[in-house]
Design a protein around this motif. Structure first.
Motif, PDB file in Angstrom:
ATOM      1  N   VAL A  75       0.600  -0.927  -0.044  1.00 52.49           N
ATOM      2  CA  VAL A  75      -0.242   0.181  -0.360  1.00 52.49           C
ATOM      3  C   VAL A  75       0.637   0.932  -0.040  1.00 52.49           C
ATOM      4  CG1 VAL A  75      -1.393   1.266   1.299  1.00 52.49           C
ATOM      5  CG2 VAL A  75      -1.887  -1.425   1.619  1.00 52.49           C
ATOM      6  N   HIS A 102      -4.635  -3.754   2.600  1.00 53.64           N
ATOM      7  CA  HIS A 102      -5.482  -4.018   1.702  1.00 53.64           C
ATOM      8  C   HIS A 102      -5.433  -5.734   1.004  1.00 53.64           C
ATOM      9  CE1 HIS A 102      -8.592  -3.031  -1.524  1.00 53.64           C
ATOM     10  NE2 HIS A 102      -7.473  -3.946  -2.234  1.00 53.64           N
ATOM     11  N   ARG A 110      -7.375  -8.535  -0.717  1.00 50.30           N
ATOM     12  CA  ARG A 110      -7.625  -8.216  -1.979  1.00 50.30           C
ATOM     13  C   ARG A 110      -8.842  -8.739  -2.225  1.00 50.30           C
ATOM     14  NH1 ARG A 110      -1.828  -8.974  -4.451  1.00 50.30           N
ATOM     15  NH2 ARG A 110      -0.726  -7.508  -3.740  1.00 50.30           N
ATOM     16  N   CYS A 168     -11.855  -4.112   2.987  1.00 55.12           N
ATOM     17  CA  CYS A 168     -11.168  -4.345   2.545  1.00 55.12           C
ATOM     18  C   CYS A 168     -10.265  -3.516   3.036  1.00 55.12           C
ATOM     19  CB  CYS A 168     -11.371  -4.402   0.871  1.00 55.12           C
ATOM     20  SG  CYS A 168     -12.385  -2.582   0.849  1.00 55.12           S
ATOM     21  N   GLN A 169     -10.294  -2.930   3.540  1.00 56.06           N
ATOM     22  CA  GLN A 169      -8.927  -1.730   4.446  1.00 56.06           C
ATOM     23  C   GLN A 169      -8.732  -2.259   5.974  1.00 56.06           C
ATOM     24  OE1 GLN A 169      -7.360  -0.871   1.663  1.00 56.06           O
ATOM     25  NE2 GLN A 169      -8.802   0.235   0.536  1.00 56.06           N
TER      26      GLN A 169
END
Length: 225
Positions: free
Chosen positions: A34, A67, A69, A77-78
């Protein structure tokens, strides 16, 4: 806008400025695959500076971004994990959201609640109401183990050597006093000691339960039927 609301807003702003001015803890922000922009690092540092008032011994905040995937996890997702390191045990707060800002805000909220409870528990109490510290409890356990080992040696009972040890046997048993607590308190205690699981007496069901850490950055709960 009324005068009272203006004064209140000014006081809150002054408190935030003082908190940022007194901030001395290092903030390390890293990401797994990230890219972290500079404005996000500034945002994180300003938010975490306000948490130092709960524990002045905190010398570093570790913030990790990741993150997810998996397309099925778009709403979460974060992932953000914050670790506060001071003189005592580390305290963590982690959360997932659809943005890193939302995940960070949720993680800060959890970390703030845990730091606040830790600060309240450190307050001085008198008489029998004074809580037993982790250091004192560990010292008592060490004394008990040493006394037991000395008694066994005096009675001629020898410990098994490594060569005589047979795998699959229960070689140690510990008993701890069980104080009923909520699931949230059990998670707090688990995070505070840094273990992957915690056995406790559930205040709601009055039964022994286990909370544990899962690989997907969340928790699990095992209850006896």
């Amino acid at each position: 806008m009324s005068i009272d609301s203006v004064n209140t807003g000014q006081l809150l702003a002054d408190e935030d400025d003082l908190a940022e001015a007194d901030a001395n803890a290092e903030v390390q922000v890293c990401g797994r695959n990230v890219e972290i922009p500079d404005h996000y690092r500034v945002y994180v540092a300003e938010k975490l500076a306000r948490l130092e008032r709960f524990d002045r011994s905190i010398y570093r905040f570790d913030v990790e971004l990741e993150h997810e995937r998996n397309r099925r996890q778009r709403k979460n997702c974060q992932h953000v994990e914050i670790t506060a390191r001071g003189r005592g045990p580390v305290v963590r707060g982690e959360a997932c959201a659809d943005t890193f800002y939302g995940a960070f805000e949720a993680a800060v909220h959890k970390l703030e609640n845990r730091l606040r409870r830790t600060k309240d528990r450190r307050k001085v109490h008198y008489g029998d109401k004074r809580p037993v510290s982790l250091h004192e409890a560990t010292a008592v356990t060490q004394l008990i183990d040493a006394a037991a080992a000395f008694t066994q040696d005096q009675n001629g009972v020898q410990e098994m050597s490594l060569d005589d040890h047979e795998p699959g046997r229960v070689v140690r048993t510990k008993e701890h006093p069980a104080k009923p607590m909520t699931v949230d308190d059990a998670l707090y205690e688990m995070e505070l000691v840094g273990h992957d699981f915690f056995l406790f007496q559930d205040q709601e069901t009055d039964r022994p339960c286990v909370v544990y850490r899962r690989h997907a950055y969340d928790y699990g709960l095992i209850r006896l039927a």
